[in-house]
Structures are given as structure tokens and as C-alpha cells.
Design a protein around this motif. Structure first.
Motif, PDB file in Angstrom:
ATOM      1  N   GLY A 105      68.356 -16.556 113.867  1.00  0.00           N
ATOM      2  CA  GLY A 105      69.323 -17.233 113.763  1.00  0.00           C
ATOM      3  C   GLY A 105      69.635 -18.453 114.840  1.00  0.00           C
ATOM      4  O   GLY A 105      68.515 -18.571 115.768  1.00  0.00           O
ATOM      5  N   LEU A 111      64.154 -26.063 110.961  1.00  0.00           N
ATOM      6  CA  LEU A 111      64.474 -25.286 109.699  1.00  0.00           C
ATOM      7  C   LEU A 111      63.481 -25.630 108.751  1.00  0.00           C
ATOM      8  O   LEU A 111      62.771 -26.885 108.471  1.00  0.00           O
ATOM      9  CB  LEU A 111      65.926 -25.717 109.204  1.00  0.00           C
ATOM     10  N   HIS A 118      63.211 -26.172 105.658  1.00  0.00           N
ATOM     11  CA  HIS A 118      63.055 -27.001 104.505  1.00  0.00           C
ATOM     12  C   HIS A 118      63.269 -28.594 104.822  1.00  0.00           C
ATOM     13  O   HIS A 118      63.379 -29.496 104.299  1.00  0.00           O
ATOM     14  CB  HIS A 118      64.677 -26.879 103.518  1.00  0.00           C
ATOM     15  N   ILE A 160      76.462 -25.502 108.705  1.00  0.00           N
ATOM     16  CA  ILE A 160      75.359 -24.981 107.918  1.00  0.00           C
ATOM     17  C   ILE A 160      74.059 -24.689 108.632  1.00  0.00           C
ATOM     18  O   ILE A 160      73.306 -23.658 108.833  1.00  0.00           O
ATOM     19  CB  ILE A 160      74.797 -25.903 106.836  1.00  0.00           C
ATOM     20  N   GLU A 161      73.781 -25.810 109.587  1.00  0.00           N
ATOM     21  CA  GLU A 161      72.724 -25.312 110.653  1.00  0.00           C
ATOM     22  C   GLU A 161      72.969 -24.176 111.637  1.00  0.00           C
ATOM     23  O   GLU A 161      72.186 -23.383 111.915  1.00  0.00           O
ATOM     24  CB  GLU A 161      72.280 -26.831 111.370  1.00  0.00           C
ATOM     25  N   SER A 168      72.568 -20.649 109.716  1.00  0.00           N
ATOM     26  CA  SER A 168      71.112 -20.737 109.187  1.00  0.00           C
ATOM     27  C   SER A 168      70.469 -19.347 109.684  1.00  0.00           C
ATOM     28  O   SER A 168      70.487 -19.356 111.306  1.00  0.00           O
ATOM     29  CB  SER A 168      70.373 -21.824 109.093  1.00  0.00           C
ATOM     30  N   ASP A 169      69.830 -18.641 109.195  1.00  0.00           N
ATOM     31  CA  ASP A 169      69.114 -17.401 109.554  1.00  0.00           C
ATOM     32  C   ASP A 169      67.601 -17.798 109.521  1.00  0.00           C
ATOM     33  O   ASP A 169      66.811 -16.727 109.831  1.00  0.00           O
ATOM     34  CB  ASP A 169      69.306 -16.225 108.991  1.00  0.00           C
ATOM     35  N   ASP A 170      67.177 -18.809 109.242  1.00  0.00           N
ATOM     36  CA  ASP A 170      65.784 -19.153 109.039  1.00  0.00           C
ATOM     37  C   ASP A 170      65.222 -20.166 109.889  1.00  0.00           C
ATOM     38  O   ASP A 170      64.110 -20.871 109.779  1.00  0.00           O
ATOM     39  CB  ASP A 170      65.438 -19.492 107.675  1.00  0.00           C
ATOM     40  N   TRP A 171      65.731 -20.394 111.339  1.00  0.00           N
ATOM     41  CA  TRP A 171      65.263 -21.315 112.116  1.00  0.00           C
ATOM     42  C   TRP A 171      63.749 -20.791 112.501  1.00  0.00           C
ATOM     43  O   TRP A 171      63.369 -19.717 112.622  1.00  0.00           O
ATOM     44  CB  TRP A 171      65.810 -21.052 113.420  1.00  0.00           C
TER      45      TRP A 171
END
Length: 89
Positions: free
Chosen positions: A3, A23, A25, A70-71, A74-77
């Protein structure tokens, strides 16, 4: 999964080591770095920051960065080393 809290802690724990977070993406050349302020008031220019701050880095340079909701949530850092290689997700 990392996170934003873990990503920020990673940057703070490695202050001055040129590590970054990103991130998955985002475009491959974009990442977030922690820039450190110059501590010595005698040599600091008037326009230089007095505190550490986050920047977005790309092939075009650095700009100050404030995360969006949103950032932040986010849990996909991805945590990256000095070469930009992902070392943890």
C-alpha cells in the motif's frame, strides 16, 4: 502487495539512496522519489525547499508530486531499487 503507507516508508527508510516507487499501470519511465531538502541554512538558496518532498520523475525531469485519492488507496505499489528494477510488490 504494498500500500502507499509501505511505499512511503520504503522511501523514507532509504532516504538519499535514489530508490523509487511506482504503480504498475504507469509508463515504465515514471516513478516517485523522495527528494531531500538541503539542511544547511548557510548554503541553501532562498528558493530551495526546507523540507523533504515527493517528486514524480520521468525522462523529462522531476516535478513536485501530491498523490491522488486513487493513488493513496492503491495496494499495488512497486518498490524499486536505484536502477528502477522492481524489488517488491
Amino acid at each position: 502487495m504494498a500500500g502507499f503507507d509501505k511505499a512511503l516508508k520504503y522511501l523514507k527508510d532509504h532516504r538519499g539512496e535514489q530508490v523509487s516507487v511506482r504503480l504498475p499501470h504507469w509508463t515504465q519511465d515514471v516513478d516517485i522519489r523522495l527528494r531531500t531538502a538541503q539542511d544547511d541554512r548557510q548554503t541553501r538558496d532562498a528558493g530551495q525547499p526546507t523540507h523533504d518532498y515527493l517528486t514524480a520523475a520521468s525522462r523529462y525531469g522531476f516535478i513536485p508530486w501530491i498523490p491522488t485519492q486513487i493513488e493513496l488507496l492503491s495496494d499495488d505499489w512497486q518498490l524499486c531499487d536505484i536502477t528502477g528494477r522492481v524489488i517488491a510488490e
